[in-house]
Structures are given as C-alpha cells and as structure tokens.
Design an enzyme around this catalytic site. Structure first.
Site: not given
Ligand code: ACO
Length: 335
Positions: A122, A262, A292
């Site tokens: 990214c 980003h 993204n």
């Molecule tokens: N729909 C519903 N539930 C979901 C989903 C979904 N799509 N995805 C995950 N869950 C669930 C998980 O399984 C988990 O359930 P559990 O508690 O029963 O185990 C629960 O939701 C919470 O999951 P977390 O991972 O703790 O949620 P979080 O609040 O951290 O949000 C997210 C997850 C959105 C991925 C966040 O961590 C994030 O934005 N991280 C940054 C990642 C990112 O932006 N990556 C892109 C790459 S960065 C770059 O561009 C290089």
C-alpha cells in the site's frame, strides 16, 4: 543518459497532472452479506467502507493503470511520447514478468519511456514518487509517470470475512516534472520493517511456496492479515511519518491545506487525526466508496482531491501511507 545539473543544484519535482480509474462494477456490503457471514453494520462501523469496485475478470492491473495514466496525461497536457520513465507500484502485477509498467507503456504509446515496477504494497505509490523525484532532481529524467495500481480482488480469499470486506480494485497516476520556481515535493520520509512481514502478506505464489495444486488448495496465494496488529502499526507509522515530514520541512500541521492518507480504515484515519491534533475535515477520504485499493488508494484520493480543488497552487499537501512489508512513507509537497 547525461546529467544536467544546473549549477550543481538539484531540481525540484512538481506534480504536473493526476489521473485515476476505478472499475464499473460496484460490490456493496449487502452483496458481501450473501458471500460470507458478515453484515453492513459491522463493516461500516469497524471500517467506514460501504462499497468497493471490482475489476472485470478480463480487466488487468495494467488496463486500470493505463486508464489512470491516460487521464493524468490529459490533465497534465502532455503526450505519452514525452514520458522518459514509467514506474508502476503494484503487488498484483499482470504477471511476474514482464513488469506491469511495460504493459502500460504499450497501451498508452509511451515509446520513449523506460519502465519498471515497485513493490511496497500500500506504500508503493509514495515509494515510486520518491524514486521519480530523485531522477528529476539530478536532471537525468525530465518527465516521469508514476502509477499506483492494484487488482486486490485477484488475491483476496472470498471465503475469509476478516479480509474480503476490506479491499477493492483501482489505479491512480501522477506525472512529475520540474516546474521553475516551485518547491514541488519538499520531503518524503520513508521507513520499512521486515520483522513484521507476517502480519500482512500473501505466503504463496512466489519462490517460497510456488504454485502447486496443494498450495492453491490451501489458498496460500491469498491475503493473510492480523487485523489488530496491522491497525496498531498503521496508526503509529503514519503519525510518526507525518510528524517527520512536518519537522523536516519546518512547517506545522496548520500550514498544511489537505492531508491525503492511505485509505484502509476510517478508524485508522480518525486515530491519526486525533494524534496529530487536526480536524478530520482536513483529510480527503474516499474509502467509503472504494475500500482499500492498496497502492492505488492514496493515488486515487490525491487525484480526486485535486479535481475537487481541495488545494490551490502553492498550498501544502501531505500524503501519508502504510502497507505490508512493513512499509510506510509520507510526502509533503507544494501543489
Ligand atoms: N463481519 C462480521 N464479523 C467479523 C468480520 C466481518 N467481516 N470480520 C471479523 N469479524 C469478527 C471476528 O471474527 C471477531 O469475532 P470474535 O470476537 O467472535 O472472534 C470480531 O469480529 C472482532 O474482530 P476483531 O478483529 O477484533 O475486530 P476489530 O475491531 O479489530 O476490527 C478490522 C477488525 C476492521 C480488520 C481492524 O482490525 C482493522 O481495521 N485493522 C486494520 C487492518 C487494515 O486496515 N488492513 C488493511 C491493510 S493496511 C494496508 O492497507 C496495508
């Protein structure tokens, strides 16, 4: 190529024009509800994303890159023959080789350009901009096309709700050239940390785990992500990189007209705004519509903000990115 150092001074590099392209097909959160166990409310509140664009099966990264490049050429008012270099940042090249920039060259008719790709996930677009700036600074190259393009839909595991809701496809481009009397790109602090490679990566498809029936079955060529850790690292790196750019340029955040981050997650951008003590209004945000798009994300947002005239000639603009690698960068420029 002979060097043309003006009185031993380095030349500044300005953005002459920008362009972008996104595919026609819109995939909404409601569409994803039919594919994995998720819902619109979860996706919107955790990420800010409402919909993303998905390339047609036959549409390649270089197709999207060429379309973005074409609009950048028109915007800059130059012809493809005037380009002496094309740098394409991507992690989803059309194929391992030839490089994607070579395909773009043929598609836009940039017969005089030398072409290569940059791989920094990214962060790729700002890495490529900085490479271009160096060539312009020495006078070795005059007019360079920089592209960020990715077809992440081709490496997403559409059964993994943790990742498939986050990504989309697209391309953005900028043309760099020295402009007399303008500061252009002022500073671009960059960083990398390979120790955290495994929080965001595709383990298979390369020499480490070549394409075999078994590896394909294990979906090794699709994106793996530790969301929580990525979130943490992204906020830290983008805040520190932004602060470094401001420090190096000797300006405060109040003097910056627009910040182009980003486009990964609205909560990441909100956390950055909070730590930089700046209003969210100063950020250009389009991830609600595109998700993204990796290397394309900051480039598309940059083009969109420029076309909406969020900044005028002479204004300071701060671009800031973070990606797999880990890699990160920010670029403070005078528009
Ligand atoms: N729909 C519903 N539930 C979901 C989903 C979904 N799509 N995805 C995950 N869950 C669930 C998980 O399984 C988990 O359930 P559990 O508690 O029963 O185990 C629960 O939701 C919470 O999951 P977390 O991972 O703790 O949620 P979080 O609040 O951290 O949000 C997210 C997850 C959105 C991925 C966040 O961590 C994030 O934005 N991280 C940054 C990642 C990112 O932006 N990556 C892109 C790459 S960065 C770059 O561009 C290089």
């Amino acid at each position: 190529m002979t060097l043309n150092l003006k009185n031993n001074h380095l030349l500044s590099a300005s953005v002459l024009g920008t362009g972008s392209y996104v595919p026609d097909r819109i995939m909404t959160n409601a569409d994803l509800e039919k594919m994995v166990e998720t819902n619109d409310e979860w996706i919107r509140t955790r990420t800010g994303i409402r919909e993303r664009r998905i390339a047609a099966p036959h549409e390649t990264t270089s197709d999207m890159a060429a379309a973005a490049a074409q609009t950048a050429l028109e915007n800059a008012g130059i012809t493809a023959e005037e380009l002496s270099m094309i740098i394409c940042a991507t992690v989803t090249p059309d194929m391992f080789f030839p490089n994607t920039a070579c395909f773009v060259q043929t598609k836009i008719g940039a017969t005089q350009a030398i072409c290569f790709d940059v791989s920094a996930a990214c962060s790729g677009f700002l890495y490529a901009m900085e490479i271009a700036r160096q060539f312009i600074a020495t006078g070795a190259h005059k007019t360079i096309l920089v592209i960020g393009a990715d077809k992440l839909s081709s490496i997403v595991n559409w059964e993994d709700r943790n990742t498939c809701v986050l990504f989309g496809d697209g391309a953005g481009a900028a043309i760099l050239q020295h402009r007399e009397g303008a500061r252009g790109i002022i500073t671009t602090p960059m960083g990398s940390d390979g120790r955290l490679a495994d929080i965001l990566y595709t383990p298979g498809g390369g020499s480490a785990a070549p394409i075999t029936a078994e590896n394909v079955h294990e979906k090794l060529s699709t994106i793996r992500m530790n969301g929580r850790e990525t979130y943490k690292q992204a906020v830290k790196a983008m805040v520190e990189s932004s602060q470094a750019a401001l420090r190096q340029a000797g300006v405060t955040i109040d003097q910056v007209k627009c910040i182009i981050p980003h486009q990964a997650n609205l909560r990441i951008i909100e956390a950055i705004a909070d730590r930089l003590e700046v209003s969210l209004d100063k950020f250009h945000i389009n991830l609600d519509r595109y998700g993204n798009t990796s290397a394309a994300a900051v480039a598309i947002a940059f083009d969109e903000a420029a076309r909406q005239q969020r900044f005028q000639r002479g204004d300071l603009v701060l671009l800031v990115v973070f990606g797999g690698g880990l890699t990160w960068a920010s670029s403070l420029l005078e528009w």
